[in-house]
Design a protein around this motif. Structure first.
Motif, PDB file in Angstrom:
ATOM      1  N   LYS A   1       0.806  -1.231   0.000  1.00 47.53           N
ATOM      2  CA  LYS A   1       0.000   0.000   0.000  1.00 47.53           C
ATOM      3  C   LYS A   1       0.832   1.271   0.000  1.00 47.53           C
ATOM      4  O   LYS A   1       0.369   2.307  -0.443  1.00 47.53           O
ATOM      5  N   THR A   2       2.067   1.208   0.473  1.00 48.20           N
ATOM      6  CA  THR A   2       2.834   2.444   0.641  1.00 48.20           C
ATOM      7  C   THR A   2       4.074   2.568  -0.245  1.00 48.20           C
ATOM      8  O   THR A   2       4.623   3.650  -0.350  1.00 48.20           O
ATOM      9  N   THR A   3       4.507   1.500  -0.858  1.00 42.56           N
ATOM     10  CA  THR A   3       5.757   1.602  -1.624  1.00 42.56           C
ATOM     11  C   THR A   3       5.825   0.553  -2.724  1.00 42.56           C
ATOM     12  O   THR A   3       5.108  -0.450  -2.690  1.00 42.56           O
ATOM     13  N   SER A   4       6.684   0.817  -3.671  1.00 39.99           N
ATOM     14  CA  SER A   4       6.999  -0.165  -4.706  1.00 39.99           C
ATOM     15  C   SER A   4       8.374  -0.742  -4.419  1.00 39.99           C
ATOM     16  O   SER A   4       9.272  -0.029  -3.981  1.00 39.99           O
ATOM     17  N   PHE A   5       8.518  -2.000  -4.666  1.00 41.75           N
ATOM     18  CA  PHE A   5       9.809  -2.653  -4.513  1.00 41.75           C
ATOM     19  C   PHE A   5       9.825  -3.815  -5.485  1.00 41.75           C
ATOM     20  O   PHE A   5       8.819  -4.118  -6.127  1.00 41.75           O
ATOM     21  N   GLY A   6      10.970  -4.427  -5.641  1.00 39.90           N
ATOM     22  CA  GLY A   6      11.027  -5.532  -6.583  1.00 39.90           C
ATOM     23  C   GLY A   6      12.444  -5.988  -6.838  1.00 39.90           C
ATOM     24  O   GLY A   6      13.343  -5.764  -6.028  1.00 39.90           O
ATOM     25  N   THR A   7      12.632  -6.596  -8.003  1.00 41.87           N
ATOM     26  CA  THR A   7      13.909  -7.197  -8.369  1.00 41.87           C
ATOM     27  C   THR A   7      14.263  -6.798  -9.793  1.00 41.87           C
ATOM     28  O   THR A   7      13.396  -6.762 -10.662  1.00 41.87           O
ATOM     29  N   VAL A   8      15.537  -6.495  -9.999  1.00 43.82           N
ATOM     30  CA  VAL A   8      16.055  -6.274 -11.348  1.00 43.82           C
ATOM     31  C   VAL A   8      17.136  -7.312 -11.595  1.00 43.82           C
ATOM     32  O   VAL A   8      18.033  -7.502 -10.774  1.00 43.82           O
ATOM     33  N   TYR A   9      17.024  -7.989 -12.723  1.00 40.93           N
ATOM     34  CA  TYR A   9      18.020  -8.956 -13.167  1.00 40.93           C
ATOM     35  C   TYR A   9      18.778  -8.319 -14.334  1.00 40.93           C
ATOM     36  O   TYR A   9      18.142  -7.815 -15.273  1.00 40.93           O
ATOM     37  N   GLN A  10      20.097  -8.326 -14.269  1.00 42.68           N
ATOM     38  CA  GLN A  10      20.909  -7.722 -15.318  1.00 42.68           C
ATOM     39  C   GLN A  10      21.968  -8.717 -15.777  1.00 42.68           C
ATOM     40  O   GLN A  10      22.630  -9.344 -14.948  1.00 42.68           O
ATOM     41  N   THR A  11      22.129  -8.855 -17.094  1.00 37.93           N
ATOM     42  CA  THR A  11      23.165  -9.700 -17.661  1.00 37.93           C
ATOM     43  C   THR A  11      24.290  -8.823 -18.191  1.00 37.93           C
ATOM     44  O   THR A  11      24.032  -7.837 -18.896  1.00 37.93           O
ATOM     45  N   ILE A  12      25.526  -9.184 -17.836  1.00 40.06           N
ATOM     46  CA  ILE A  12      26.709  -8.429 -18.247  1.00 40.06           C
ATOM     47  C   ILE A  12      27.682  -9.411 -18.893  1.00 40.06           C
ATOM     48  O   ILE A  12      28.004 -10.442 -18.310  1.00 40.06           O
TER      49      ILE A  12
END
Length: 127
Positions: free
Chosen positions: A50-61
């Motif tokens: 209800k108060t914030t967005s959060f999550g995961t980012v996957y990055q390939t290098i």
């Protein structure tokens, strides 16, 4: 700015500051000197309450080197990139927590001359 894009931009800036030859969006043209770093695929998975967005980012290098005999150099570059990722804890709009790093070093025979190909898959949590 979208979390995935903010992380991507931060990685490019920091990689260039470390002196790496960095490409994104497309691989460099023929004749580019090795080794070089390529920021490839990104994926973002959002969670929300209800108060914030959060999550995961996957990055390939990716890291490519023109000599399969230079495995130690590729490993050194991958370590430098991992250390950069470990130290990344915040950007302008988000806090970051590196959760997982998967590292591979592969033979690459897609060109006339054999290459060495390092791949890092990194997972960052954001809030």
């Amino acid at each position: 700015m979208d979390p995935q894009q903010e992380l991507f931009t931060e990685l490019i800036v920091r990689l260039k500051e470390k002196g790496y030859d960095v490409y994104d969006g497309f691989l460099p043209p023929d004749g580019t000197e090795y080794p070089f770093v390529y920021l490839a695929d990104s994926q973002q998975v959002d969670d929300r309450n209800k108060t914030t967005s959060f999550g995961t980012v996957y990055q390939t290098i990716h890291v490519w080197h023109s000599s399969p005999k230079q495995r130690g150099r590729v490993s050194e570059i991958l370590l430098g990139i991992k250390e950069l990722c470990y130290s990344l804890t915040e950007t302008k709009n988000f806090g970051w927590d590196l959760r997982n790093v998967n590292q591979q070093i592969l033979q690459d025979t897609t060109t006339a001359h054999p290459l060495l190909h390092g791949v890092l898959s990194v997972e960052f949590k954001f809030n």
